[in-house]
Design a protein around this motif. Structure first.
Motif, PDB file in Angstrom:
ATOM      1  N   PHE A 131     -13.665  14.170  -5.669  1.00 44.71           N
ATOM      2  CA  PHE A 131     -13.144  13.086  -4.829  1.00 44.71           C
ATOM      3  C   PHE A 131     -11.654  12.883  -5.067  1.00 44.71           C
ATOM      4  O   PHE A 131     -10.860  12.791  -4.116  1.00 44.71           O
ATOM      5  N   LEU A 132     -11.260  12.834  -6.342  1.00 41.34           N
ATOM      6  CA  LEU A 132      -9.852  12.617  -6.655  1.00 41.34           C
ATOM      7  C   LEU A 132      -8.989  13.797  -6.216  1.00 41.34           C
ATOM      8  O   LEU A 132      -7.858  13.610  -5.762  1.00 41.34           O
ATOM      9  N   ALA A 133      -9.517  15.008  -6.349  1.00 37.07           N
ATOM     10  CA  ALA A 133      -8.772  16.181  -5.894  1.00 37.07           C
ATOM     11  C   ALA A 133      -8.491  16.111  -4.400  1.00 37.07           C
ATOM     12  O   ALA A 133      -7.385  16.409  -3.939  1.00 37.07           O
ATOM     13  N   VAL A 134      -9.473  15.684  -3.639  1.00 36.83           N
ATOM     14  CA  VAL A 134      -9.315  15.597  -2.180  1.00 36.83           C
ATOM     15  C   VAL A 134      -8.237  14.588  -1.806  1.00 36.83           C
ATOM     16  O   VAL A 134      -7.338  14.886  -1.002  1.00 36.83           O
ATOM     17  N   ILE A 135      -8.280  13.388  -2.391  1.00 39.86           N
ATOM     18  CA  ILE A 135      -7.313  12.362  -1.982  1.00 39.86           C
ATOM     19  C   ILE A 135      -5.906  12.672  -2.502  1.00 39.86           C
ATOM     20  O   ILE A 135      -4.909  12.388  -1.817  1.00 39.86           O
ATOM     21  N   VAL A 136      -5.814  13.254  -3.690  1.00 38.93           N
ATOM     22  CA  VAL A 136      -4.490  13.585  -4.218  1.00 38.93           C
ATOM     23  C   VAL A 136      -3.895  14.783  -3.472  1.00 38.93           C
ATOM     24  O   VAL A 136      -2.697  14.806  -3.184  1.00 38.93           O
ATOM     25  N   TRP A 137      -4.706  15.761  -3.142  1.00 42.09           N
ATOM     26  CA  TRP A 137      -4.224  16.875  -2.308  1.00 42.09           C
ATOM     27  C   TRP A 137      -3.744  16.352  -0.955  1.00 42.09           C
ATOM     28  O   TRP A 137      -2.709  16.791  -0.450  1.00 42.09           O
ATOM     29  N   ALA A 138      -4.474  15.413  -0.377  1.00 43.85           N
ATOM     30  CA  ALA A 138      -4.071  14.839   0.909  1.00 43.85           C
ATOM     31  C   ALA A 138      -2.725  14.140   0.792  1.00 43.85           C
ATOM     32  O   ALA A 138      -1.881  14.219   1.698  1.00 43.85           O
ATOM     33  N   ALA A 139      -2.504  13.466  -0.331  1.00 46.91           N
ATOM     34  CA  ALA A 139      -1.233  12.766  -0.539  1.00 46.91           C
ATOM     35  C   ALA A 139      -0.071  13.741  -0.717  1.00 46.91           C
ATOM     36  O   ALA A 139       1.090  13.371  -0.526  1.00 46.91           O
ATOM     37  N   HIS A 140      -0.384  14.973  -1.059  1.00 44.68           N
ATOM     38  CA  HIS A 140       0.645  16.000  -1.277  1.00 44.68           C
ATOM     39  C   HIS A 140       0.872  16.885  -0.045  1.00 44.68           C
ATOM     40  O   HIS A 140       1.381  17.997  -0.176  1.00 44.68           O
ATOM     41  N   HIS A 141       0.507  16.410   1.127  1.00 38.82           N
ATOM     42  CA  HIS A 141       0.601  17.266   2.319  1.00 38.82           C
ATOM     43  C   HIS A 141       2.023  17.775   2.555  1.00 38.82           C
ATOM     44  O   HIS A 141       2.222  18.936   2.944  1.00 38.82           O
ATOM     45  N   ALA A 142       3.016  16.927   2.300  1.00 37.37           N
ATOM     46  CA  ALA A 142       4.401  17.369   2.499  1.00 37.37           C
ATOM     47  C   ALA A 142       4.790  18.413   1.455  1.00 37.37           C
ATOM     48  O   ALA A 142       5.492  19.393   1.762  1.00 37.37           O
ATOM     49  N   ASN A 143       4.334  18.212   0.220  1.00 36.55           N
ATOM     50  CA  ASN A 143       4.609  19.189  -0.842  1.00 36.55           C
ATOM     51  C   ASN A 143       3.955  20.531  -0.522  1.00 36.55           C
ATOM     52  O   ASN A 143       4.552  21.594  -0.747  1.00 36.55           O
ATOM     53  N   ILE A 144       2.738  20.480  -0.017  1.00 41.37           N
ATOM     54  CA  ILE A 144       2.032  21.717   0.332  1.00 41.37           C
ATOM     55  C   ILE A 144       2.781  22.471   1.428  1.00 41.37           C
ATOM     56  O   ILE A 144       2.913  23.707   1.380  1.00 41.37           O
ATOM     57  N   PHE A 197       0.811  -1.229   0.000  1.00 42.18           N
ATOM     58  CA  PHE A 197       0.000   0.000   0.000  1.00 42.18           C
ATOM     59  C   PHE A 197       0.846   1.283   0.000  1.00 42.18           C
ATOM     60  O   PHE A 197       0.399   2.325   0.464  1.00 42.18           O
ATOM     61  N   LYS A 198       2.057   1.195  -0.548  1.00 42.55           N
ATOM     62  CA  LYS A 198       2.921   2.374  -0.661  1.00 42.55           C
ATOM     63  C   LYS A 198       3.199   2.634  -2.132  1.00 42.55           C
ATOM     64  O   LYS A 198       4.097   2.030  -2.723  1.00 42.55           O
ATOM     65  N   GLY A 199       2.411   3.512  -2.729  1.00 38.23           N
ATOM     66  CA  GLY A 199       2.531   3.785  -4.150  1.00 38.23           C
ATOM     67  C   GLY A 199       2.884   5.222  -4.451  1.00 38.23           C
ATOM     68  O   GLY A 199       3.579   5.891  -3.688  1.00 38.23           O
ATOM     69  N   GLY A 200       2.365   5.704  -5.582  1.00 35.99           N
ATOM     70  CA  GLY A 200       2.620   7.084  -5.993  1.00 35.99           C
ATOM     71  C   GLY A 200       1.549   8.024  -5.479  1.00 35.99           C
ATOM     72  O   GLY A 200       0.693   7.635  -4.679  1.00 35.99           O
ATOM     73  N   LYS A 201       1.585   9.255  -5.972  1.00 37.11           N
ATOM     74  CA  LYS A 201       0.641  10.262  -5.498  1.00 37.11           C
ATOM     75  C   LYS A 201      -0.550  10.455  -6.427  1.00 37.11           C
ATOM     76  O   LYS A 201      -1.423  11.270  -6.164  1.00 37.11           O
ATOM     77  N   GLY A 202      -0.578   9.726  -7.518  1.00 37.07           N
ATOM     78  CA  GLY A 202      -1.805   9.621  -8.302  1.00 37.07           C
ATOM     79  C   GLY A 202      -2.086  10.686  -9.332  1.00 37.07           C
ATOM     80  O   GLY A 202      -3.161  10.694  -9.932  1.00 37.07           O
ATOM     81  N   VAL A 203      -1.142  11.569  -9.617  1.00 36.94           N
ATOM     82  CA  VAL A 203      -1.436  12.683 -10.529  1.00 36.94           C
ATOM     83  C   VAL A 203      -1.667  12.193 -11.954  1.00 36.94           C
ATOM     84  O   VAL A 203      -2.688  12.509 -12.580  1.00 36.94           O
TER      85      VAL A 203
END
Length: 215
Positions: free
Chosen positions: A178-191, A110-116
């Motif tokens: 939905f996809l924006a929410v989960i991908v933004w969440a995955a980018h928390h460190a980038n943000i 369960f450790k993949g990419g950030k989905g962009v």
């Protein structure tokens, strides 16, 4: 009885679309391609992600392009396949599941990419107007600011607006949201780095060698 049978058939088709979409999305093209090319485990370099941005850090632009095509293509394929088999609603669910599969692949604990890339491929397949606007938003932001993560975040923020107010496609709009929410969440460190002004720019090899990417 007929309504009950129809409901059960619809529920079954949605379940099949989600499971198959997830399995399709969880194919780690970046990891597979770099290993086939003899470059080792992509997770041990750069950001540790399996996406095209990190593959590019190997110096092999062709592999990075193939990874981008594979990652975006699996999202699009999930949508097209299950829309053809069952209908647009199942296609939307399959596309969403493909993005989740890329981000949380079963095979990689369960450790993949950030989905962009997978998200953009999914959006293009669900509604081409929304998808093109999202891709153009990414391109414009990348040309102006040269920051991959910022470009991705803005593209995904624009996508639901494009679906609701330009394409007038409610189903696509909710998917994009939905996809924006989960991908933004995955980018928390980038943000966090964007707010601190420390997020690396595209082509900044020295910083990119160590900093997590947008993919």
């Amino acid at each position: 009885m007929e309504l009950d049978a129809t409901y059960k058939a619809t529920l079954m088709s949605l379940q099949i679309a989600v499971v198959c979409g997830y399995l399709l999305g969880s194919i780690p093209f970046g990891l597979v391609l770099t290993r086939m090319a003899g470059l080792g485990d992509i997770r041990t370099i750069g950001s540790g992600n399996i996406g095209a941005t990190n593959v590019l850090r190997t110096g092999n632009k062709f592999l990075a392009l193939l990874t981008l095509i594979g990652d975006s293509g699996k999202g699009a394929a999930a949508v097209v396949l299950f829309t053809y088999i069952y209908g647009p609603e199942q296609g939307i669910f399959a596309g969403a599941a493909a993005v989740v599969g890329h981000m949380l692949p079963l095979w990689l604990r369960f450790k993949g990419g950030k989905g962009v890339a997978t998200t953009l491929g999914t959006l293009l397949a669900v509604n081409w107007i929304m998808g093109i606007i999202a891709c153009l938003a990414w391109l414009v932001m990348a040309l102006i600011f040269r920051i991959s993560s910022l470009s991705a975040l803005m593209a995904l923020a624009v996508a639901p607006l494009a679906a609701f107010f330009i394409a007038h496609d409610v189903g696509a709009g909710w998917l994009a949201l939905f996809l924006a929410v989960i991908v933004w969440a995955a980018h928390h460190a980038n943000i966090r780095r964007l707010l601190n002004g420390t997020e690396p720019k595209i082509g900044d090899k020295k910083k990119n060698a160590e900093a997590p990417s947008a993919e």
